[in-house]
Design an enzyme around this catalytic site. Structure first.
Site, PDB file in Angstrom:
ATOM      1  CD1 TRP A   1      -8.694  13.786   4.606  1.00 40.21           C
ATOM      2  CD2 TRP A   1      -8.363  15.572   3.311  1.00 40.21           C
ATOM      3  NE1 TRP A   1      -9.808  14.563   4.683  1.00 40.21           N
ATOM      4  CE2 TRP A   1      -9.644  15.668   3.904  1.00 40.21           C
ATOM      5  CE3 TRP A   1      -7.940  16.594   2.461  1.00 40.21           C
ATOM      6  CZ2 TRP A   1     -10.493  16.750   3.657  1.00 40.21           C
ATOM      7  CZ3 TRP A   1      -8.793  17.669   2.232  1.00 40.21           C
ATOM      8  CH2 TRP A   1     -10.051  17.737   2.813  1.00 40.21           C
TER       9      TRP A   1
ATOM     10  CE1 TYR B   1     -10.653   2.883   6.231  1.00 45.45           C
ATOM     11  CE2 TYR B   1     -11.278   5.137   6.772  1.00 45.45           C
ATOM     12  CZ  TYR B   1     -10.302   4.193   6.539  1.00 45.45           C
ATOM     13  OH  TYR B   1      -8.971   4.532   6.634  1.00 45.45           O
TER      14      TYR B   1
ATOM     15  CB  THR C   1      -9.044   6.725   9.631  1.00 40.88           C
ATOM     16  OG1 THR C   1      -9.684   7.712   8.833  1.00 40.88           O
ATOM     17  CG2 THR C   1     -10.149   5.934  10.334  1.00 40.88           C
TER      18      THR C   1
ATOM     19  CB  ILE D   1      -3.679  -8.463   9.178  1.00 40.15           C
ATOM     20  CG1 ILE D   1      -4.680  -7.529   8.497  1.00 40.15           C
ATOM     21  CG2 ILE D   1      -2.238  -8.106   8.836  1.00 40.15           C
ATOM     22  CD1 ILE D   1      -4.556  -6.071   8.935  1.00 40.15           C
TER      23      ILE D   1
ATOM     24  N   GLY E   1       0.835  -1.195   0.000  1.00 38.02           N
ATOM     25  CA  GLY E   1       0.000   0.000   0.000  1.00 38.02           C
ATOM     26  C   GLY E   1       0.877   1.255   0.000  1.00 38.02           C
ATOM     27  CD  GLN E   2      -1.674   6.343  -0.928  1.00 35.62           C
ATOM     28  OE1 GLN E   2      -1.120   7.340  -1.401  1.00 35.62           O
ATOM     29  NE2 GLN E   2      -2.865   6.410  -0.363  1.00 35.62           N
TER      30      GLN E   2
ATOM     31  CB  ALA F   1      -6.197  -0.395   6.360  1.00 33.21           C
ATOM     32  CE1 TYR F   2     -13.231  -4.139   1.992  1.00 36.55           C
ATOM     33  CE2 TYR F   2     -13.660  -1.818   2.377  1.00 36.55           C
ATOM     34  CZ  TYR F   2     -13.971  -3.001   1.748  1.00 36.55           C
ATOM     35  OH  TYR F   2     -15.017  -3.042   0.854  1.00 36.55           O
TER      36      TYR F   2
HETATM   37  N1  LIG Z   1      -5.650   6.564   2.307  1.00 40.33           N
HETATM   38  C1  LIG Z   1      -6.156   7.488   3.114  1.00 40.33           C
HETATM   39  O1  LIG Z   1      -6.600   8.555   2.680  1.00 40.33           O
HETATM   40  C2  LIG Z   1      -6.169   7.259   4.603  1.00 40.33           C
HETATM   41  C3  LIG Z   1      -6.776   8.225   5.429  1.00 40.33           C
HETATM   42  C4  LIG Z   1      -6.778   8.017   6.810  1.00 40.33           C
HETATM   43  C5  LIG Z   1      -6.192   6.878   7.344  1.00 40.33           C
HETATM   44  N2  LIG Z   1      -5.621   5.961   6.513  1.00 40.33           N
HETATM   45  C6  LIG Z   1      -5.040   4.767   7.105  1.00 40.33           C
HETATM   46  O2  LIG Z   1      -3.659   4.772   6.798  1.00 40.33           O
HETATM   47  C7  LIG Z   1      -3.191   3.418   6.674  1.00 40.33           C
HETATM   48  C8  LIG Z   1      -2.422   3.267   5.385  1.00 40.33           C
HETATM   49  O3  LIG Z   1      -3.289   3.580   4.312  1.00 40.33           O
HETATM   50  P1  LIG Z   1      -2.809   3.559   2.799  1.00 40.33           P
HETATM   51  O4  LIG Z   1      -3.296   4.816   2.175  1.00 40.33           O
HETATM   52  O5  LIG Z   1      -1.374   3.183   2.713  1.00 40.33           O
HETATM   53  O6  LIG Z   1      -3.728   2.377   2.266  1.00 40.33           O
HETATM   54  P2  LIG Z   1      -3.634   1.558   0.899  1.00 40.33           P
HETATM   55  O7  LIG Z   1      -2.710   2.222  -0.042  1.00 40.33           O
HETATM   56  O8  LIG Z   1      -5.047   1.296   0.491  1.00 40.33           O
HETATM   57  O9  LIG Z   1      -2.955   0.217   1.370  1.00 40.33           O
HETATM   58  C9  LIG Z   1      -3.586  -0.678   2.216  1.00 40.33           C
HETATM   59  C10 LIG Z   1      -2.914  -2.001   2.028  1.00 40.33           C
HETATM   60  O10 LIG Z   1      -3.528  -2.942   2.909  1.00 40.33           O
HETATM   61  C11 LIG Z   1      -3.554  -4.157   2.253  1.00 40.33           C
HETATM   62  N3  LIG Z   1      -4.542  -5.077   2.796  1.00 40.33           N
HETATM   63  C12 LIG Z   1      -5.863  -5.171   2.494  1.00 40.33           C
HETATM   64  N4  LIG Z   1      -6.403  -6.215   3.127  1.00 40.33           N
HETATM   65  C13 LIG Z   1      -5.399  -6.801   3.836  1.00 40.33           C
HETATM   66  C14 LIG Z   1      -5.326  -7.948   4.666  1.00 40.33           C
HETATM   67  N5  LIG Z   1      -6.394  -8.717   4.908  1.00 40.33           N
HETATM   68  N6  LIG Z   1      -4.132  -8.277   5.201  1.00 40.33           N
HETATM   69  C15 LIG Z   1      -3.029  -7.517   4.964  1.00 40.33           C
HETATM   70  N7  LIG Z   1      -3.035  -6.426   4.186  1.00 40.33           N
HETATM   71  C16 LIG Z   1      -4.219  -6.069   3.630  1.00 40.33           C
HETATM   72  C17 LIG Z   1      -3.875  -3.814   0.815  1.00 40.33           C
HETATM   73  O11 LIG Z   1      -3.455  -4.873  -0.013  1.00 40.33           O
HETATM   74  P3  LIG Z   1      -4.268  -5.223  -1.369  1.00 40.33           P
HETATM   75  O12 LIG Z   1      -4.034  -4.058  -2.258  1.00 40.33           O
HETATM   76  O13 LIG Z   1      -3.642  -6.491  -1.819  1.00 40.33           O
HETATM   77  O14 LIG Z   1      -5.705  -5.367  -0.960  1.00 40.33           O
HETATM   78  C18 LIG Z   1      -3.057  -2.560   0.603  1.00 40.33           C
HETATM   79  O15 LIG Z   1      -1.790  -2.840   0.055  1.00 40.33           O
HETATM   80  C19 LIG Z   1      -4.433   2.533   6.809  1.00 40.33           C
HETATM   81  O16 LIG Z   1      -4.531   2.069   8.122  1.00 40.33           O
HETATM   82  C20 LIG Z   1      -5.572   3.472   6.522  1.00 40.33           C
HETATM   83  O17 LIG Z   1      -6.769   3.065   7.155  1.00 40.33           O
HETATM   84  C21 LIG Z   1      -5.590   6.133   5.161  1.00 40.33           C
END
Ligand SMILES: NC(=O)c1ccc[n+]([C@@H]2O[C@H](COP(=O)([O-])OP(=O)(O)OC[C@H]3O[C@@H](n4cnc5c(N)ncnc54)[C@H](OP(=O)(O)O)[C@@H]3O)[C@@H](O)[C@H]2O)c1
Length: 284
Positions: free
Chosen positions: A149, A124, A100, A36, A10-11, A59-60
């Site tokens: 964000w 979520y 989040t 996980i 993920g990011q 995360a989802y």
């Molecule tokens: N993105 C946002 O704007 C945002 C905002 C607030 C908080 N956050 C939090 O910040 C954190 C990082 O977010 P991000 O933006 O890096 O998210 P992301 O780019 O969507 O990456 C999430 C990763 O989690 C993986 N994942 C999904 N289901 C999983 C499972 N069962 N076991 C292990 N890994 C799994 C996904 O893999 P697949 O691609 O293979 O499914 C993906 O690579 C998360 O906790 C998110 O809730 C994000």
């Protein structure tokens, strides 16, 4: 330092690997290698590697889709951190879990502090809040970082979407009545590394961008940078729209600015997202 990194593709996962300090070892597992939500897989991964720390970047994150897939969202966002907390406790590892701003309902008018009342508006946010609570009940020493964000050079995010849209459209409607703090995933990764190095106490920490904006203002800034970098030829015409005019399956908080004083008191800098924009748009 031996780290087990989940959600490695993920990011945040990718930015964390890019910034790993010298001498640190990481076992970086994507969802295909470590789900996980699967307790025995988590136990196996943790017991076989015996990390000093687990960083949960998995995360989802599909906020709208979660409304129609609550079980899938809960499996990753609630059961996942619960499994990781149990496993971390069994080997004495630290746990850094990421949550989040969507745990808040957005009715506030001042930046949200870690102690403010939560009240998620959607599935979520609810599943992420349940994940926080599970982690705190099992492993109070764990650090939970709420962020907001998130964008980066990796994966899909608002910045990439805007730059791609500008290549196809002359005019865009952007929501102007939701405010938050954009966060560069690379800065979040650095903050996590600094927390691990600082032996910070367990608990919740807010980490986001150092300046709040609306999505409209964020888009405006993205286009200014993209034009100045020569990434797009001209800025599209931007029209401010309200949340009501742009309905989505999940309700989102109107105001989700996070107060960063607690994490700043540890010497961690908030995300300078404007500087990061210039860097990453160059890489698109
Ligand atoms: N993105 C946002 O704007 C945002 C905002 C607030 C908080 N956050 C939090 O910040 C954190 C990082 O977010 P991000 O933006 O890096 O998210 P992301 O780019 O969507 O990456 C999430 C990763 O989690 C993986 N994942 C999904 N289901 C999983 C499972 N069962 N076991 C292990 N890994 C799994 C996904 O893999 P697949 O691609 O293979 O499914 C993906 O690579 C998360 O906790 C998110 O809730 C994000």
């Amino acid at each position: 330092m031996k780290i087990l990194l989940t959600g490695a593709n993920g990011q945040l996962g990718r930015c964390f690997q890019d910034r790993l300090p010298e001498g640190w070892q990481v076992r970086a597992l994507g969802s295909a290698e470590l789900d996980i939500g699967n307790k025995s897989q988590v136990e196996e991964a943790v017991l076989s590697w015996k990390p000093d720390a687990i960083v949960n970047a998995g995360a989802y994150t599909a906020v709208d889709k979660a409304e129609s897939e609550p079980e899938s969202a809960a499996r990753v966002n609630t059961l996942g951190p619960e499994n990781l907390a149990h496993a971390a406790r069994s080997v004495g590892a630290k746990l850094i879990h990421v949550s989040t701003d969507y745990v808040f309902d957005g009715k506030g008018t001042q930046p949200y502090r870690e102690t403010d009342t939560t009240n998620p508006l959607g599935v979520y946010g609810k599943t992420k809040l349940d994940g926080e609570n599970a982690v705190q009940a099992i492993l109070p020493e764990a650090a939970i970082i709420r962020t907001a964000w998130v964008f980066s050079e990796y994966g899909s995010n608002f910045v990439k979407t805007m730059v791609n849209l500008a290549e196809k459209r002359d005019e865009l409607g952007i929501v102007s009545d939701q405010r938050g703090c954009p966060t560069y995933a690379g800065d979040l990764a650095t903050a996590i590394i600094e927390l691990l190095q600082s032996n910070a106490q367990g608990g919740i920490y807010h980490f986001g961008g150092d300046r709040e904006v609306s999505w409209f203002e964020f888009a405006d800034k993205i286009f200014d940078v993209a034009v100045s970098q020569g990434r797009i030829e001209k800025k599209p015409t931007l029209n401010a729209v309200t949340t009501d005019q742009y309905p989505t399956p999940a309700r989102r908080p109107a105001y989700s600015v996070l107060a960063g004083e607690k994490i700043k008191s540890l010497g961690v800098q908030l995300s300078n997202w404007e500087a990061a924009l210039t860097e990453i748009i160059r890489k698109f």
